[in-house]
Design a protein around this motif. Sequence first.
Motif, short mmCIF file in Angstrom:
data_model
loop_
_atom_site.label_atom_id
_atom_site.label_comp_id
_atom_site.label_asym_id
_atom_site.label_seq_id
_atom_site.Cartn_x
_atom_site.Cartn_y
_atom_site.Cartn_z
N GLU A 64 0.83 -1.21 0.00
CA GLU A 64 0.00 0.00 0.00
C GLU A 64 0.87 1.27 0.00
O GLU A 64 0.60 2.21 -0.76
N CYS A 65 1.90 1.28 0.83
CA CYS A 65 2.80 2.44 0.86
C CYS A 65 3.52 2.60 -0.47
O CYS A 65 3.65 3.72 -0.99
N GLY B 149 -3.02 9.98 3.04
CA GLY B 149 -3.47 10.03 4.42
C GLY B 149 -4.88 9.51 4.59
O GLY B 149 -5.17 8.76 5.54
N LEU B 150 -5.77 9.87 3.67
CA LEU B 150 -7.16 9.43 3.76
C LEU B 150 -7.29 7.92 3.58
O LEU B 150 -8.07 7.27 4.28
N MET B 151 -6.53 7.37 2.65
CA MET B 151 -6.66 5.94 2.32
C MET B 151 -5.83 5.03 3.23
O MET B 151 -6.27 3.94 3.56
N LEU B 152 -4.64 5.49 3.60
CA LEU B 152 -3.73 4.64 4.37
C LEU B 152 -3.79 4.87 5.87
O LEU B 152 -3.32 4.04 6.64
N GLY B 153 -4.31 6.02 6.28
CA GLY B 153 -4.23 6.42 7.68
C GLY B 153 -2.96 7.22 7.92
O GLY B 153 -2.09 7.32 7.05
N ALA B 154 -2.85 7.78 9.10
CA ALA B 154 -1.75 8.70 9.40
C ALA B 154 -0.38 8.03 9.30
O ALA B 154 0.53 8.53 8.64
N LYS B 155 -0.23 6.87 9.96
CA LYS B 155 1.09 6.24 10.04
C LYS B 155 1.64 5.86 8.67
O LYS B 155 2.75 6.25 8.28
N LYS B 156 0.85 5.10 7.91
CA LYS B 156 1.33 4.65 6.60
C LYS B 156 1.37 5.80 5.59
O LYS B 156 2.23 5.83 4.71
N GLY B 157 0.47 6.76 5.75
CA GLY B 157 0.51 7.94 4.88
C GLY B 157 1.80 8.71 5.07
O GLY B 157 2.46 9.11 4.11
#
Length: 195
Positions: free
Chosen positions: A14-15, A48-56
């Motif tokens: 994903e990243c 950020g929207l799709m992965l969340g804060a950490k992975k974004g």
Amino acid sequence: MDVNSRHIATDIAECAFFIVLMVAATYIQIPFPLVPLTFQTVVSVLAGLMLGAKKGIISMAVYCFMGLVGLPVFTAGGGIVYVLKPSFGYILGFIISAGVAGVIAGKANLPLWRYVVAGLAAFLADYAVGIPYCMIAAKFLNVENLTGLLVTGNLVYMPKDAVLSVLAAFLAKTVLPVVRKDKNIKIKTGNAELK
């Protein structure tokens, strides 16, 4: 492959997807009246929207690191000297932008307005880093017309990026439930295989 390994592999994939998307967005410019359409800010918001804060944050930080070590992933190439360019503040802003979007959007299924707020806050976070950095770097480089640079190099792009960030919010609201449902099915299937 155990469940933890699957989670790690999925997170990396994903990243990596958003890193590749950001590199592609770096080179895409669509001619448009007043300012060209570019997509870097909206990719950081969408990460950020799709992965969340950490992975974004991780995906945008890796993109930034790749450019700083010399890979030609920035608009004008790469390398550590890029930190002297007035536009580098926006690249740092992508990391903050993804974090802000991820924190506000959260992880649960949310109403559309929350995604829109997250997208707009993330876009503003990018500019909150990018504009001051641009002005300080330009002053350091003895750019004479700082007011002109503020308007033509920064402010004029804001309406376009605001609209794209709202569109990113709509996209995230539409796609995330499908992605999460598919992910949960795969995890349950994986657990069943382990039993």
